[in-house]
Design a protein around this motif. Structure first.
Motif, PDB file in Angstrom:
ATOM      1  N   LYS A  23      41.208  35.152  42.800  1.00 16.80           N
ATOM      2  CA  LYS A  23      41.110  34.514  44.114  1.00 16.80           C
ATOM      3  C   LYS A  23      42.273  34.480  44.741  1.00 16.80           C
ATOM      4  CE  LYS A  23      38.892  30.434  44.814  1.00 16.80           C
ATOM      5  NZ  LYS A  23      38.513  29.022  44.946  1.00 16.80           N
ATOM      6  N   ASN A  24      42.203  34.659  46.296  1.00 16.92           N
ATOM      7  CA  ASN A  24      43.274  34.811  47.076  1.00 16.92           C
ATOM      8  C   ASN A  24      44.199  36.099  46.502  1.00 16.92           C
ATOM      9  OD1 ASN A  24      42.477  32.374  48.213  1.00 16.92           O
ATOM     10  ND2 ASN A  24      43.479  31.263  46.351  1.00 16.92           N
ATOM     11  N   ARG A  25      43.525  36.985  46.348  1.00 19.92           N
ATOM     12  CA  ARG A  25      44.379  38.370  46.172  1.00 19.92           C
ATOM     13  C   ARG A  25      43.902  39.537  47.014  1.00 19.92           C
ATOM     14  NH1 ARG A  25      45.248  38.878  39.636  1.00 19.92           N
ATOM     15  NH2 ARG A  25      45.995  37.031  39.204  1.00 19.92           N
ATOM     16  N   GLY A  26      43.272  39.118  48.166  1.00 20.35           N
ATOM     17  CA  GLY A  26      42.791  40.081  49.138  1.00 20.35           C
ATOM     18  C   GLY A  26      41.442  40.563  49.210  1.00 20.35           C
ATOM     19  N   ILE A  27      40.744  40.059  48.286  1.00 24.53           N
ATOM     20  CA  ILE A  27      39.192  40.307  48.451  1.00 24.53           C
ATOM     21  C   ILE A  27      38.249  39.189  48.286  1.00 24.53           C
ATOM     22  CG2 ILE A  27      37.427  41.526  47.098  1.00 24.53           C
ATOM     23  CD1 ILE A  27      39.123  43.614  45.791  1.00 24.53           C
ATOM     24  N   GLU A  28      37.321  39.116  49.372  1.00 24.66           N
ATOM     25  CA  GLU A  28      36.424  38.198  49.618  1.00 24.66           C
ATOM     26  C   GLU A  28      35.774  37.732  48.064  1.00 24.66           C
ATOM     27  OE1 GLU A  28      36.289  36.165  51.976  1.00 24.66           O
ATOM     28  OE2 GLU A  28      37.645  37.147  53.184  1.00 24.66           O
ATOM     29  N   TYR A  29      35.612  36.391  47.839  1.00 24.96           N
ATOM     30  CA  TYR A  29      35.000  35.755  46.573  1.00 24.96           C
ATOM     31  C   TYR A  29      33.426  36.431  46.355  1.00 24.96           C
ATOM     32  CZ  TYR A  29      33.933  32.644  42.955  1.00 24.96           C
ATOM     33  OH  TYR A  29      33.263  32.165  41.800  1.00 24.96           O
ATOM     34  N   ASP A  30      32.892  36.657  47.420  1.00 23.76           N
ATOM     35  CA  ASP A  30      31.436  37.230  47.321  1.00 23.76           C
ATOM     36  C   ASP A  30      31.182  38.504  46.623  1.00 23.76           C
ATOM     37  OD1 ASP A  30      30.409  34.904  48.460  1.00 23.76           O
ATOM     38  OD2 ASP A  30      30.024  35.725  50.349  1.00 23.76           O
ATOM     39  N   LEU A  32      33.898  39.645  44.857  1.00 21.45           N
ATOM     40  CA  LEU A  32      34.434  39.580  43.353  1.00 21.45           C
ATOM     41  C   LEU A  32      33.186  39.027  42.666  1.00 21.45           C
ATOM     42  CD1 LEU A  32      37.734  37.657  43.698  1.00 21.45           C
ATOM     43  CD2 LEU A  32      37.513  40.011  43.174  1.00 21.45           C
ATOM     44  N   PHE A  33      32.469  38.213  43.310  1.00 22.60           N
ATOM     45  CA  PHE A  33      31.157  37.617  42.338  1.00 22.60           C
ATOM     46  C   PHE A  33      30.111  38.970  42.133  1.00 22.60           C
ATOM     47  CE2 PHE A  33      26.995  35.540  42.204  1.00 22.60           C
ATOM     48  CZ  PHE A  33      27.200  34.771  41.101  1.00 22.60           C
ATOM     49  N   SER A  34      29.961  39.559  43.221  1.00 25.30           N
ATOM     50  CA  SER A  34      29.101  40.749  43.226  1.00 25.30           C
ATOM     51  C   SER A  34      29.360  41.648  42.387  1.00 25.30           C
ATOM     52  CB  SER A  34      28.814  41.363  44.629  1.00 25.30           C
ATOM     53  OG  SER A  34      27.883  42.502  44.534  1.00 25.30           O
ATOM     54  N   ALA A  35      30.779  42.204  42.048  1.00 21.05           N
ATOM     55  CA  ALA A  35      31.020  43.075  41.161  1.00 21.05           C
ATOM     56  C   ALA A  35      31.162  42.391  39.671  1.00 21.05           C
ATOM     57  CB  ALA A  35      32.629  43.326  41.455  1.00 21.05           C
ATOM     58  N   LYS A  68      38.215  44.450  38.146  1.00 16.91           N
ATOM     59  CA  LYS A  68      39.434  45.148  38.398  1.00 16.91           C
ATOM     60  C   LYS A  68      38.984  46.582  39.129  1.00 16.91           C
ATOM     61  CE  LYS A  68      41.667  43.015  34.362  1.00 16.91           C
ATOM     62  NZ  LYS A  68      42.296  43.187  33.168  1.00 16.91           N
ATOM     63  N   ARG A  69      37.681  47.044  38.641  1.00 20.25           N
ATOM     64  CA  ARG A  69      37.320  48.592  39.338  1.00 20.25           C
ATOM     65  C   ARG A  69      37.548  48.186  40.924  1.00 20.25           C
ATOM     66  NH1 ARG A  69      31.748  51.280  37.828  1.00 20.25           N
ATOM     67  NH2 ARG A  69      33.012  51.161  35.787  1.00 20.25           N
ATOM     68  N   LEU A  70      36.806  47.154  41.319  1.00 25.21           N
ATOM     69  CA  LEU A  70      36.978  46.770  42.790  1.00 25.21           C
ATOM     70  C   LEU A  70      38.205  46.883  43.275  1.00 25.21           C
ATOM     71  CD1 LEU A  70      34.843  45.496  44.930  1.00 25.21           C
ATOM     72  CD2 LEU A  70      35.442  43.360  44.371  1.00 25.21           C
ATOM     73  N   PHE A  71      39.283  46.347  42.582  1.00 29.61           N
ATOM     74  CA  PHE A  71      40.616  46.431  43.359  1.00 29.61           C
ATOM     75  C   PHE A  71      41.183  47.830  43.043  1.00 29.61           C
ATOM     76  CE2 PHE A  71      40.673  41.881  42.225  1.00 29.61           C
ATOM     77  CZ  PHE A  71      41.209  41.300  43.290  1.00 29.61           C
ATOM     78  N   ARG A  72      40.891  48.576  42.191  1.00 36.45           N
ATOM     79  CA  ARG A  72      41.280  50.013  41.876  1.00 36.45           C
ATOM     80  C   ARG A  72      40.615  50.794  43.121  1.00 36.45           C
ATOM     81  NH1 ARG A  72      40.363  49.316  36.376  1.00 36.45           N
ATOM     82  NH2 ARG A  72      38.407  50.254  36.406  1.00 36.45           N
ATOM     83  N   ASP A  73      39.473  50.342  43.462  1.00 39.50           N
ATOM     84  CA  ASP A  73      38.695  51.372  44.587  1.00 39.50           C
ATOM     85  C   ASP A  73      39.063  50.662  45.903  1.00 39.50           C
ATOM     86  OD1 ASP A  73      37.359  52.690  42.663  1.00 39.50           O
ATOM     87  OD2 ASP A  73      35.393  51.579  42.788  1.00 39.50           O
TER      88      ASP A  73
END
Length: 219
Positions: A23-30, A32-35, A68-73
């Protein structure tokens, strides 16, 4: 709801626990949850009880991997053209299946009918919506979103459960080292005396144990 879907729904707390780490790392929680849900579906599909692991222990690394893949992408879920086309085929096949059998098909049934790997089916479904149903049809035919809250204490319990399962994979001597070092807060020298080892032996063994545990708990 089939047994597989029940297992997924019953383990949503694992996804929430993993998502809250990011959380609070630049990507919406939704997002994160979806991934994370993609990871949970994949873990449930591939889980083998013969591995002598609980589902929670097996699923957490897979869930974290998808997040983590979400962040890499770059923080967005990239959907390829082939995945979009497969999603359209799934929609048509789902409708045909419902017309024929009066119910929605499972991922396995779609996989067999379309001759496509189950993971690709799951990815295509998740490219268009959340990987599990987060809506419920009521008698008035209105779709309302189901609230799936999770308390902080549940997150802590989930993480402790995963850690406990990994510790149970250790030998008796290795468990004793972890117990003395991280639960009784003994120094390496004190641990060495209890176990009739040298401090150097404890240090080397501890490093190997921690490496093993990290591999089981993270990507």
């Amino acid at each position: 709801m089939n047994e597989r879907d029940k297992v997924v729904e019953n383990n949503l707390a694992l996804v929430h626990a993993c998502c809250k780490r990011f959380k609070n790392r630049g990507i919406e929680y939704d997002e994160l949850f979806s991934a994370g849900c993609v990871g949970l579906v994949k873990a449930v599909n591939k889980f083998n009880p013969d591995l002598n692991l609980r589902l929670s222990t097996y699923a957490v690394p897979v869930i974290l991997g998808e997040i983590k893949r979400l962040f890499r992408d770059g923080g967005t879920v990239k959907v390829s053209r082939s995945l979009k086309e497969l999603s359209l085929k799934i929609n048509r096949e789902t409708q045909a299946f419902q017309d024929e059998f009066g119910r929605s098909p499972t991922v396995l049934e779609l996989s067999k009918r379309l001759s496509v790997d189950e993971d690709k089916i799951a990815d295509a479904i998740n490219s268009a919506r959340y990987p599990i149903s987060l809506t419920n049809s009521y008698e008035d035919d209105e779709n309302r979103q189901i609230d799936l809250p999770t308390d902080d204490i549940m997150d802590k319990l989930t993480e402790r459960l995963a850690l406990s399962e990994v510790i149970n994979l250790l030998s008796f001597d290795d468990k004793k080292i972890i117990e003395l070092r991280y639960f009784k807060y003994r120094t390496q020298s004190e641990t060495a005396k209890v176990l009739n080892m040298t401090q150097v032996q404890v240090s080397r063994r501890e490093k190997k144990i921690l490496t093993f545990m990290r591999e089981k708990l993270s990507v």
